[in-house]
Enzyme design. Sequence first.
Site, PDB file in Angstrom:
ATOM      1  CD  GLU A  25      -1.042   0.683   3.650  1.00 57.45           C
ATOM      2  OE1 GLU A  25      -1.523   1.808   3.461  1.00 57.45           O
ATOM      3  OE2 GLU A  25      -1.180   0.052   4.718  1.00 57.45           O
ATOM      4  CE  LYS A  86      -6.748   7.154   5.908  1.00 56.49           C
ATOM      5  NZ  LYS A  86      -7.281   7.412   7.261  1.00 56.49           N
ATOM      6  CB  VAL A 106      -5.790  -1.847   4.247  1.00 57.12           C
ATOM      7  CG1 VAL A 106      -6.266  -3.293   4.127  1.00 57.12           C
ATOM      8  CG2 VAL A 106      -4.451  -1.779   4.979  1.00 57.12           C
ATOM      9  CG  ASP A 138     -13.574   6.005  13.247  1.00 60.83           C
ATOM     10  OD1 ASP A 138     -13.496   5.394  12.157  1.00 60.83           O
ATOM     11  OD2 ASP A 138     -12.733   6.853  13.610  1.00 60.83           O
ATOM     12  CB  SER A 140     -11.093   0.919   9.182  1.00 62.38           C
ATOM     13  OG  SER A 140     -10.420   0.991   7.939  1.00 62.38           O
ATOM     14  CB  ALA A 141     -13.742   1.529   4.325  1.00 58.67           C
ATOM     15  CG  ASP A 142      -8.462  -0.660   6.037  1.00 56.40           C
ATOM     16  OD1 ASP A 142      -8.699   0.008   5.009  1.00 56.40           O
ATOM     17  OD2 ASP A 142      -7.474  -0.453   6.776  1.00 56.40           O
ATOM     18  CE  LYS A 159       0.267   1.198  14.650  1.00 53.84           C
ATOM     19  NZ  LYS A 159       0.690   2.231  13.716  1.00 53.84           N
TER      20      LYS A 159
END
Length: 303
Positions: A25, A86, A106, A138, A140-142, A159
């Site tokens: 990435e 981003k 990602v 919140d 992530s779209a990951d 993380k």
Amino acid sequence: MHTYLDILPEVKEALAAGKPVVALESTIISHGMPYPQNVETALAVEQTVRDHGAVPATIAIFNGKCYAGLTAEQIRYFGQAEQVWKVSLRDMPYVLSQQLYGATTVAATMRIAAMAGIRIFVTGGIGGVHRGAETSMDISADLTEMGQTSVAVVSAGVKSILDINLTLEYLETKGIPVVTYGQSEFPSFYSRKSGYASPLRLDSPAAIAAMLHTKWNLGLEGSVLIANPVPAEREIVSDEMEIHIQIALNAAKEKKISGKEVTPFLLKYIAGHTKGESLEANIALIKHNAKVGAEIAVAYASL
Ligand code: PSU
Ligand code: MN
């Protein structure tokens, strides 16, 4: 699809010949690490992939196209340019049609890798369910992308700026197998521990490749999260990191950081307040992920 996709000749040849290719990435280059360590790391990671028998394909967007495979010169550009977006999935049509420079997360990297026919992708850490997501929503779209696109992701776990437990729950909901390489505990990026058992464990790249092969041959679309613990000599103990994370989360709240800025803000803040120790760990673990990812790609290509 080809209108929007440009594959570097070396990558195209490798794919046509059925040789192992590893996607990488670019958000980590432009928004995840400071210059010049970002460029040095991106180039070193590509070299690590080569040293272990696969062809690297760093992914990014510019000139209205998605690029699978960047030249060293292009990687240097992404490491220094100020005006780089981003880009997660939702940003792709805007950044492509506006002909902007976009570093892919990602989620977006996975989608472009799939367009190109690349099955294995190496990164440092994925996005996930944030702490407090019960109210902020919140997530992530990951994670949603991992639920639908068939590209395996090698990371050092999740993380601890995120809620690891909720992230593991969400991965389960989306039907995404989570397999830790070589240990039974799920790792948390800077640390080999997280306090959570890994849902699955496998001890060789060949076994992981066989699982990927089985999943996709079954017609089960979507990703597999391969968690590769940070090398022991670079590990930062969780308690120490937790203090910095709490300070960073408070700072983000005070400054009203929201949306796509949250993750880059936290990463930058923590790197700045751990005197580079976290950056050292970050560099070490992504190189280690590149080695393991290349080994898995080699094993997968032989099936
Ligand atoms: N976590 C890291 N380093 C990173 C990222 C996450 O330790 O560089 C980047 C990745 O590109 C990931 C993105 O896909 O942040 C997730 O952003 P968000 O939480 O806004 O979905
Ligand atoms: Mn978010």
